[in-house]
Design a protein around this motif. Structure first.
Motif, PDB file in Angstrom:
ATOM      1  N   ASP A   1      38.185 132.743  -6.266  1.00  0.00           N
ATOM      2  CA  ASP A   1      37.229 132.762  -7.371  1.00  0.00           C
ATOM      3  C   ASP A   1      37.521 133.923  -8.320  1.00  0.00           C
ATOM      4  O   ASP A   1      37.436 133.771  -9.541  1.00  0.00           O
ATOM      5  CB  ASP A   1      35.808 132.851  -6.834  1.00  0.00           C
ATOM      6  N   ILE A   2      37.881 135.057  -7.775  1.00  0.00           N
ATOM      7  CA  ILE A   2      38.250 136.204  -8.614  1.00  0.00           C
ATOM      8  C   ILE A   2      39.503 135.875  -9.428  1.00  0.00           C
ATOM      9  O   ILE A   2      39.588 136.215 -10.619  1.00  0.00           O
ATOM     10  CB  ILE A   2      38.457 137.460  -7.748  1.00  0.00           C
ATOM     11  N   MET A   3      40.463 135.184  -8.815  1.00  0.00           N
ATOM     12  CA  MET A   3      41.675 134.810  -9.544  1.00  0.00           C
ATOM     13  C   MET A   3      41.364 133.863 -10.705  1.00  0.00           C
ATOM     14  O   MET A   3      41.953 133.982 -11.780  1.00  0.00           O
ATOM     15  CB  MET A   3      42.680 134.152  -8.600  1.00  0.00           C
ATOM     16  N   THR A   4      40.428 132.946 -10.509  1.00  0.00           N
ATOM     17  CA  THR A   4      40.066 132.046 -11.607  1.00  0.00           C
ATOM     18  C   THR A   4      39.357 132.815 -12.720  1.00  0.00           C
ATOM     19  O   THR A   4      39.556 132.517 -13.899  1.00  0.00           O
ATOM     20  CB  THR A   4      39.190 130.888 -11.122  1.00  0.00           C
ATOM     21  N   THR A   5      38.567 133.800 -12.349  1.00  0.00           N
ATOM     22  CA  THR A   5      37.915 134.631 -13.362  1.00  0.00           C
ATOM     23  C   THR A   5      38.950 135.451 -14.133  1.00  0.00           C
ATOM     24  O   THR A   5      38.850 135.592 -15.364  1.00  0.00           O
ATOM     25  CB  THR A   5      36.880 135.554 -12.699  1.00  0.00           C
ATOM     26  N   ILE A   6      39.934 135.975 -13.441  1.00  0.00           N
ATOM     27  CA  ILE A   6      41.001 136.729 -14.094  1.00  0.00           C
ATOM     28  C   ILE A   6      41.779 135.823 -15.049  1.00  0.00           C
ATOM     29  O   ILE A   6      42.095 136.214 -16.177  1.00  0.00           O
ATOM     30  CB  ILE A   6      41.937 137.362 -13.042  1.00  0.00           C
ATOM     31  N   THR A   7      42.063 134.604 -14.612  1.00  0.00           N
ATOM     32  CA  THR A   7      42.784 133.667 -15.459  1.00  0.00           C
ATOM     33  C   THR A   7      41.980 133.315 -16.706  1.00  0.00           C
ATOM     34  O   THR A   7      42.530 133.222 -17.811  1.00  0.00           O
ATOM     35  CB  THR A   7      43.116 132.390 -14.671  1.00  0.00           C
ATOM     36  N   THR A   8      40.673 133.146 -16.547  1.00  0.00           N
ATOM     37  CA  THR A   8      39.818 132.869 -17.692  1.00  0.00           C
ATOM     38  C   THR A   8      39.837 134.043 -18.668  1.00  0.00           C
ATOM     39  O   THR A   8      39.946 133.851 -19.889  1.00  0.00           O
ATOM     40  CB  THR A   8      38.380 132.585 -17.234  1.00  0.00           C
ATOM     41  N   GLY A   9      39.749 135.245 -18.153  1.00  0.00           N
ATOM     42  CA  GLY A   9      39.822 136.431 -19.010  1.00  0.00           C
ATOM     43  C   GLY A   9      41.158 136.546 -19.716  1.00  0.00           C
ATOM     44  O   GLY A   9      41.232 136.956 -20.883  1.00  0.00           O
ATOM     45  N   LEU A  10      42.219 136.166 -19.029  1.00  0.00           N
ATOM     46  CA  LEU A  10      43.548 136.192 -19.638  1.00  0.00           C
ATOM     47  C   LEU A  10      43.647 135.183 -20.775  1.00  0.00           C
ATOM     48  O   LEU A  10      44.240 135.474 -21.820  1.00  0.00           O
ATOM     49  CB  LEU A  10      44.607 135.914 -18.573  1.00  0.00           C
ATOM     50  N   MET A  11      43.048 134.015 -20.600  1.00  0.00           N
ATOM     51  CA  MET A  11      43.037 133.025 -21.679  1.00  0.00           C
ATOM     52  C   MET A  11      42.261 133.525 -22.891  1.00  0.00           C
ATOM     53  O   MET A  11      42.675 133.307 -24.038  1.00  0.00           O
ATOM     54  CB  MET A  11      42.436 131.716 -21.188  1.00  0.00           C
ATOM     55  N   VAL A  12      41.157 134.199 -22.645  1.00  0.00           N
ATOM     56  CA  VAL A  12      40.376 134.769 -23.749  1.00  0.00           C
ATOM     57  C   VAL A  12      41.175 135.857 -24.454  1.00  0.00           C
ATOM     58  O   VAL A  12      41.182 135.947 -25.688  1.00  0.00           O
ATOM     59  CB  VAL A  12      39.024 135.300 -23.235  1.00  0.00           C
ATOM     60  N   LEU A  13      41.882 136.674 -23.691  1.00  0.00           N
ATOM     61  CA  LEU A  13      42.719 137.712 -24.281  1.00  0.00           C
ATOM     62  C   LEU A  13      43.827 137.109 -25.147  1.00  0.00           C
ATOM     63  O   LEU A  13      44.097 137.589 -26.251  1.00  0.00           O
ATOM     64  CB  LEU A  13      43.313 138.584 -23.176  1.00  0.00           C
ATOM     65  N   PHE A  14      44.441 136.039 -24.663  1.00  0.00           N
ATOM     66  CA  PHE A  14      45.459 135.360 -25.463  1.00  0.00           C
ATOM     67  C   PHE A  14      44.858 134.741 -26.720  1.00  0.00           C
ATOM     68  O   PHE A  14      45.494 134.723 -27.767  1.00  0.00           O
ATOM     69  CB  PHE A  14      46.177 134.290 -24.648  1.00  0.00           C
ATOM     70  N   ALA A  15      43.648 134.219 -26.621  1.00  0.00           N
ATOM     71  CA  ALA A  15      42.985 133.648 -27.796  1.00  0.00           C
ATOM     72  C   ALA A  15      42.770 134.720 -28.857  1.00  0.00           C
ATOM     73  O   ALA A  15      42.956 134.471 -30.050  1.00  0.00           O
ATOM     74  CB  ALA A  15      41.657 133.017 -27.405  1.00  0.00           C
TER      75      ALA A  15
END
Length: 84
Positions: A36-50
């Motif tokens: 679950d933490i990894m999915t949250t990190i991935t979501t944050g990474l997508m927002v950072l790329f956006a």
């Protein structure tokens, strides 16, 4: 504003720590929380790329990914308590 390299370094550290918990977690629940933490990190990474590429479609993708990840974690939790 802090450079993107600092954010990426922090995300890399968080990823390494959660990967450690996935592989060395003493219980299955610890491993599920680490995923679950990894999915949250991935979501944050997508927002950072956006923000970096100024493509707002990445925010939509991040939102859908977060919703699906939440559903997946809820399914695992339900399975672990014997509800499925």
């Amino acid at each position: 504003m802090i450079g993107i390299n600092v954010y990426l370094a922090l995300i890399a550290i968080a990823t390494l720590l959660s990967m450690y918990r996935i592989f060395r977690g003493p219980t299955t629940v610890d491993r599920i929380v680490a995923v679950d933490i990894m999915t949250t990190i991935t979501t944050g990474l997508m927002v950072l790329f956006a923000l970096y590429y100024q493509r707002m479609i990445f925010l939509d993708v991040a939102l859908v990914y977060a919703i699906l990840a939440f559903g997946g974690v809820m399914a695992f939790a339900r399975y672990m308590e014997g509800g499925l």
